[in-house]
Scaffold this motif. Structure first.
Motif, PDB file in Angstrom:
ATOM      1  N   ALA A  47       0.832  -1.210   0.000  1.00 20.69           N
ATOM      2  CA  ALA A  47       0.000   0.000   0.000  1.00 20.69           C
ATOM      3  C   ALA A  47       0.861   1.252   0.000  1.00 20.69           C
ATOM      4  O   ALA A  47       0.585   2.225  -0.715  1.00 20.69           O
ATOM      5  N   CYS A  99      -5.294  -3.628   9.107  1.00 18.54           N
ATOM      6  CA  CYS A  99      -4.480  -2.499   8.670  1.00 18.54           C
ATOM      7  C   CYS A  99      -4.824  -1.274   9.509  1.00 18.54           C
ATOM      8  O   CYS A  99      -5.986  -1.062   9.854  1.00 18.54           O
ATOM      9  N   TYR A 111      -5.720   1.069   1.311  1.00 23.74           N
ATOM     10  CA  TYR A 111      -6.098  -0.203   1.909  1.00 23.74           C
ATOM     11  C   TYR A 111      -7.433  -0.701   1.365  1.00 23.74           C
ATOM     12  O   TYR A 111      -7.611  -1.893   1.084  1.00 23.74           O
TER      13      TYR A 111
END
Length: 363
Positions: A47, A99, A111
């Motif tokens: 990410a 996350c 995400y």
């Protein structure tokens, strides 16, 4: 300027794992098993680098993996909820990828896009989205369940908190004990519906029952810490707030802390100044973390029933996944679920009737 292409090797180097590990995790290989910490590290690196897999994972079978997004991993409130979500998911044959966004809008967007590109069946948010545009885009593609207060413009399935009622319960308890001058200590209220609603509930109760008194003194911690972890550390914020001169010489006999972690910092700071809890001042928190139940802490709290919130979120998501393909994530085309969880006051050892005169005085 030539655009730099991010490779799997770059992701592996940032995550501190082998390129093979990155490939197996991102491609959802069922023949390999990795620790949750390693999986989270790889996804976080992907990410951060905005890595795009060459072969869209959506071409393969849908993995039984649920993404959970939290805003602050330093607060045990979120990790306790995550643990309960994992218990329910694992019992139903689902894995969990967690996350932390740290309230960063771009991280939240990355995400959520990752959940779609990896063909995850759904996402659970432990707090309201910080990036409404990205949230709306993703929730139109896959089911998203959010644990938060009701937000009128949020198109999602909700495990609904009632923080306004939680604030009223706190006020009712302190009023019943005889307190008439309350301080509310909080980390920043900006973009935080839960904190704002708790404050609104406190104010509404006191306005109704003691309209001639200026009862609620609200002090926010807006100080800038040196690093992100410290800025998000509510214990540290509480410790500093209890040293704020605005708290003293105001006739305050009780302190409402916006959450349990902040309350721990407040109590430690007060005790260092020779102020006893609850003999000199009462202290109340929200959340009912495990530590609040310990004999040495015994914090009076308003319980949001964290485990119930977590289990309800998973149950709602699983119900959505049972719907016909193509319908479960389409906003406005399927029923929206709403589960309400009502807070409860739990009186322990940090609240008591007020002293004859306020003892929060500068010396």
């Amino acid at each position: 300027m030539k655009r730099v292409t991010v490779t799997m090797h770059d992701v592996a180097r940032l995550a501190g794992v082998s390129q093979t590990t990155v490939s197996l995790i991102l491609n959802q290989s069922g023949s390999a098993s990795f620790s949750q910490e390693t999986v989270n590290r790889v996804y976080a690196a992907a990410a951060q680098l905005n890595y795009k897999a060459k072969r869209p994972i959506t071409q393969g079978p849908r993995p039984k993996t649920v993404m959970v997004l939290m805003a602050n991993v330093t607060n045990p409130y979120y990790t306790a909820m995550l643990s309960s979500i994992e218990d329910v998911c694992y019992a139903q044959g689902y894995k969990v990828v967690s996350c932390c966004t740290y309230h960063d809008t771009e991280s939240e967007k990355l995400y959520m896009e990752m959940a779609v590109s990896n063909n995850y069946p759904g996402v659970i948010l432990l707090s309201p989205p910080d990036n409404p545009a990205a949230f709306a885009e993703v929730s139109a593609k896959i089911p998203v369940v959010t644990i938060c207060d009701r937000i009128s413009n949020l198109e999602t399935d909700i495990i609904e908190l009632n923080n306004c009622l939680a604030g009223r319960l706190a006020a009712e308890h302190l009023h019943a004990l005889g307190h008439q001058r309350i301080a509310v200590l909080t980390s920043p209220l900006k973009r935080n519906t839960a904190r704002t609603e708790r404050l609104n509930g406190l104010k509404a109760y006191f306005a109704q029952h003691l309209p001639d008194n200026d009862l609620v003194l609200c002090i926010e911690n807006n100080s800038e810490a040196d690093n992100l972890a410290e800025r998000l550390n509510d214990y540290h914020a509480g410790y500093l707030l209890a040293q704020n001169e605005k708290l003293y010489d105001q006739g305050v006999t009780a302190i409402v802390c916006i959450n349990d972690m902040l309350a721990y910092g407040v109590i430690d700071s007060l005790r260092e100044r020779g102020i006893s809890v609850p003999e000199d001042v009462s202290v109340l928190g929200f959340d009912n973390l495990f530590y609040s139940r310990l004999t040495g802490v015994s914090l009076t709290i308003v319980d949001q029933h964290t485990e119930m919130l977590a289990r309800s979120a998973v149950e709602v998501l699983l119900q959505k996944l049972k719907m016909p393909p193509g319908g479960a994530g389409a906003a406005g085309t399927v029923p929206r679920y709403k589960v309400e969880c009502h807070p409860q006051l739990v009186a322990r050892g940090t609240t008591a009737p007020p002293p004859a005169q306020s003892r929060l005085v500068l010396k």
